[in-house]
Enzyme design. Sequence first.
Site, PDB file in Angstrom:
ATOM      1  N   GLY A 217       0.022  -5.062   0.669  1.00  0.00           N
ATOM      2  CA  GLY A 217      -0.782  -5.479   0.855  1.00  0.00           C
ATOM      3  C   GLY A 217      -0.132  -6.182  -0.939  1.00  0.00           C
TER       4      GLY A 217
ATOM      5  N   GLU B  47       4.835  -5.306   7.615  1.00  0.00           N
ATOM      6  CA  GLU B  47       4.352  -4.105   7.979  1.00  0.00           C
ATOM      7  C   GLU B  47       4.653  -3.092   9.238  1.00  0.00           C
ATOM      8  OE1 GLU B  47       1.059  -5.258   4.837  1.00  0.00           O
ATOM      9  OE2 GLU B  47       2.301  -6.422   6.067  1.00  0.00           O
TER      10      GLU B  47
ATOM     11  N   ALA C  66       0.717  -1.244  -0.015  1.00  0.00           N
ATOM     12  CA  ALA C  66      -0.204  -0.195   0.030  1.00  0.00           C
ATOM     13  C   ALA C  66       0.768   1.792  -0.083  1.00  0.00           C
ATOM     14  CB  ALA C  66      -1.366  -0.089   1.134  1.00  0.00           C
TER      15      ALA C  66
ATOM     16  N   GLU D 284      -0.610 -10.164   0.388  1.00  0.00           N
ATOM     17  CA  GLU D 284      -2.329  -9.984   0.551  1.00  0.00           C
ATOM     18  C   GLU D 284      -2.632  -9.578  -0.769  1.00  0.00           C
ATOM     19  OE1 GLU D 284      -3.057  -7.683   4.416  1.00  0.00           O
ATOM     20  OE2 GLU D 284      -2.423  -6.548   3.187  1.00  0.00           O
TER      21      GLU D 284
END
Length: 723
Positions: A127, A152, A81, A130
Amino acid sequence: MTNKNEEKNLPAITSYPVFHFSVKQNNIGVISIYVAGDKVNTLKAEFVDQFYMILQQAQAIVGLKGIIIISNKPGCFLAGANIRMISNCKTKEEATRLAMTGQKLFNLLENYPLPIVAAIDGVCLGGGLELALACHVRICTLSDKTRLGLPEVQLGLIPGSGGTQRLPRLIGLVNGLDLILTGRQLRPQQSLTLGLVDDIVPAEILLQTAINWIDKGRKNKTWLPLMLRLSELPIIRNILFAIIKNKTNSKSKGHYPALEKAILVVAIGYEKGVQAGLEAEAKVFGELAMTPESTALRGLFFGSSALKSEMGSFGKSATIHQVGVLGGGLMGGGIAYVTAARGKLPVRVKDINNGGLNQALKLSWQRLTKQVKRKRISVQERAQQMMLISGTLDYKGLEKTQIIVEAVFEDLALKRKMVQEVEAMTLNEVVFASNTSSLPIHKIAEFAKYPERIIALHYFSPVDKMPLVEVIPHSKTSNQTIATAVTLAKKQGKTAIIVGDSAGFYVNLILAPYIAEATRCLLAGESIEHIDNALVKFGFPIGPLNLLDEVGIDVGTKIMPVLVEQFGERFSVPSELNIILEDDRKGRKNGRGFYLYKKNKMSWPWSKKQRQVDTTIYELLNIQPKEILSEQEIVQRCIMLMLNEDTRCLDEGVIRHVNDGEIGAVFGIGFPPFTGGPFRYMDQQGISNIVDIMHRLAQKYGNNFVPCERLMQMVKSNKKFHQ
């Protein structure tokens, strides 16, 4: 990686700024990702609607067999992200909604009626992973740039788009928690071994392999190995959670709330189901995004990114084809290793005897062998990297080297002699970089024929572990020389900061008073364990006395007179340290210092298993150890001197700006990362509070603690370092 020319004659269903959807002739859809204007692909909230539209339109295509998600950006699938998007959130509710947006999209992927394959080439992090976890099949390339992970926690966060729920169920609870809690990145073979990916292939056949997987239809559920399944039984699982939580807290000392929260969220998913786990994940993500720890860690991330951009401002670097290293000792051997292993550059080590050359080669062999044992590289790769390192007893083979790093003893006359010998070789524009730790580089360059080609590159020990290097030009150093030195540091995997040409540079200037004050605490009767444990609890990786052992007591104390000569008595050290040196205590290098060390053990230098306090040092110093001071008092005595010196370095131009100071302190000496660095730490504590503590300590322990003028002025004007 897809080839745009390959698809130009195929029907494009839809195209957006980031996603391009096309249908292959065998009726397989391909979603290509390309974020224009950025070096890497990152996810933003505004991209989600584009993705939804493509998936809806694809589902309406009659006869479509499946979808492949791939990147059109070389070396990058999805880097995660966009961090600024998270930092722009003003409330925890806003950050929670951001996480839920990602969860909703990836739930759609997971439940999509057609098989979806993630074709991964390059970085696939956060992300990005993910997204891949929500796909039905994951394939990655064998490229050295391919890395998979959930980093993260390194930003004070947890995965927020389903990673805490999908990863443990895919590769097992223990393996999943390990990746989530460490943030470490996996190479292709490691990913395949753990079951994170279903196949690894050369980049040239990535797309075709993905097509073949689509033709097979949906993949059958893969069962975890028996031991991993047993670990997920409720009774065993609860014991595992308790063990992992205790182990994590003992390491983090409670300074990194994301770690404990990650364990909690994973546990909720196992106890109450995936949906409950996802709800907890989004809520916790929102809460963590607002914590000072995450703000500080994101600040370091942005600072590192800005630093990389700044380093391109010095102009064109020489193209480096070969590197020379003068001196095969611990530092020279370490520099040779990172040059070959990470930079993939041929490196030629010069020493005055074969013993020095053998030491350098042995160090690289040991480091590479450890990599082989951990299955990070193959035996063949070890052989290839060792072939990049050669040795010589004279300057033969160095004639066409673009940069030579000098790593001899900290002796001004010797370093000047090295400059003269290199310049006598009639090398073409060679850069001479001195790995000096305290001597001003202008003094080393004083009698040089080509002073513009001379610069300092200050590495930290152990070279392969410490991420920082200080780049120190003098007044006559050319921009191309600076650019070349920075280029080498980057190739070696280092973070470089530009530092002013003064004795001790930046890191040693702030480190010296910190260690000196720790020795004063010892001489006042505090035990070695009490002093070191206090600073470790504060957040440093090791205590100051342990660190002096690692640096080398002889090396550390040799720097002090140089600093005293230039800056005065505030850098003086207790004379009793001479007694320690006279007792032949050099630290880890000879097995005895403040601690005793086991010999012939290859382990991380800061391993507690390899050392124990040498209690005979108390008798040597004629002290009876006792714990009189509180841990807070010890921390304040050591830290306040460091903070005072940090501010002076900024005021006197030793560092260019606050960001360099934060990066240098965190990456160079392990200043607690969760604080964001010394300047952000002072902002958080309040400058006036810092000044009050300094005044109190000055009354009690002497004028070294008197706050510098800049801090006093900042209190009057109510300013912060980070405005």
